[in-house]
Design an enzyme around this catalytic site. Structure first.
Site, PDB file in Angstrom:
ATOM      1  N   LYS A 179       0.824  -1.226   0.000  1.00  0.00           N
ATOM      2  CA  LYS A 179       0.000   0.000   0.000  1.00  0.00           C
ATOM      3  C   LYS A 179       0.850   1.263   0.000  1.00  0.00           C
ATOM      4  O   LYS A 179       0.598   2.192  -0.762  1.00  0.00           O
ATOM      5  CB  LYS A 179      -0.917   0.029   1.226  1.00  0.00           C
TER       6      LYS A 179
ATOM      7  N   ASN B 229      -2.958   6.096   5.973  1.00  0.00           N
ATOM      8  CA  ASN B 229      -2.167   5.114   6.706  1.00  0.00           C
ATOM      9  C   ASN B 229      -0.672   5.226   6.450  1.00  0.00           C
ATOM     10  O   ASN B 229       0.133   4.625   7.167  1.00  0.00           O
ATOM     11  CB  ASN B 229      -2.658   3.700   6.338  1.00  0.00           C
TER      12      ASN B 229
ATOM     13  N   HIS C 245      -3.824  -9.384  10.535  1.00  0.00           N
ATOM     14  CA  HIS C 245      -4.686  -8.692  11.513  1.00  0.00           C
ATOM     15  C   HIS C 245      -5.886  -9.545  11.943  1.00  0.00           C
ATOM     16  O   HIS C 245      -6.941  -8.993  12.275  1.00  0.00           O
ATOM     17  CB  HIS C 245      -5.188  -7.359  10.943  1.00  0.00           C
TER      18      HIS C 245
END
Length: 242
Positions: free
Chosen positions: A120, A143, A193
């Site tokens: 990302k 982020n 996660h």
């Protein structure tokens, strides 16, 4: 920073006073909102004491708030704030949703949102670099470590509307309801996660929500090398190109 009349005269609760939380606090206060804030760390609470009412939100009346703004690091699956807000009918949002709500008052612009398990930050930085090299007004945030609400609004230039390029984690997407990206990008999905989700499919569904918030005329770019990403691509409610 990014401000909006949409926040004026509202009362927000703010949980988490790290970088994105403090940026959201500044933007809300500058927009004319009242904020009640809390962080488990006394040092972080001290940073907000001149701007917000400091109070433990688990002891507060949830119905007093227009929304609960939660930092993405707060685990919604285990923190009781989510259940208390839900019982009171108060939305739980994050700073990316604040940006989405502020977009109507920003100068003309486009929005690119990038998510995925891996790559990302690199992709976000690369798109921003390409746009700026081409002469477009562009900035990146999210982020990647640059809270979007702390950034100065962009103005369009002779080449067209400005472009905001946001890196979006699944946690941030979970806290967002109205982010309509002009271009939404999903790079890949692999198990990660899982302590925050009820299994791998729930984690993948969080990524897929980026596309469910889009208008149908906007563009979706999806890498289909993995099973979950390919499934999201197959279920898009719009024409696709391969």
């Amino acid at each position: 920073m990014i401000t909006s009349p949409a926040f004026a005269d509202k009362h927000y609760a703010l949980l988490g006073l790290a970088r994105s939380g403090l940026a959201a606090l500044d933007a809300l206060v500058a927009s004319g909102a009242k904020v009640t804030a809390w962080d488990g760390q006394p040092d972080q609470r001290a940073l907000a004491q001149d701007k917000a009412v400091i109070a433990d939100l688990l002891e507060a009346d949830m119905t007093a708030f227009d929304a609960i703004v939660v930092s993405p690091g707060v685990p919604l699956n285990s923190n009781p704030i989510a259940a208390r807000a839900r019982a009171a009918g108060v939305p739980v949002i994050g700073d990316i949703e604040l940006f989405a709500q502020a977009r109507a008052s920003l100068p003309p612009h486009k929005l690119v949102g990038i998510t995925g398990t891996n790559g990302k930050s690199t992709t976000t930085a690369l798109i921003d670099h390409i746009l700026r090299t081409a002469g477009r007004a562009s900035l990146m945030g999210g982020n990647i470590g640059l809270p979007i609400m702390s950034r100065a609004p962009l103005e369009p230039n002779d080449l067209g509307p400005a472009v905001y390029v946001l890196e979006l984690s699944s946690y941030q997407i979970d806290l967002t309801q109205t982010l309509d990206c002009d271009v939404a990008v999903l790079l890949n999905i692999s198990p990660d996660h899982l302590d925050r989700y009820d299994g791998f499919e729930a984690y993948a569904a969080s990524k897929g929500r980026l596309f469910s918030m889009q208008s149908k005329q906007h563009e979706a770019v999806i890498g289909i090398a993995d099973t979950q990403s390919a499934r999201i691509a197959r279920h898009l409610d719009r024409p696709s190109r391969h």
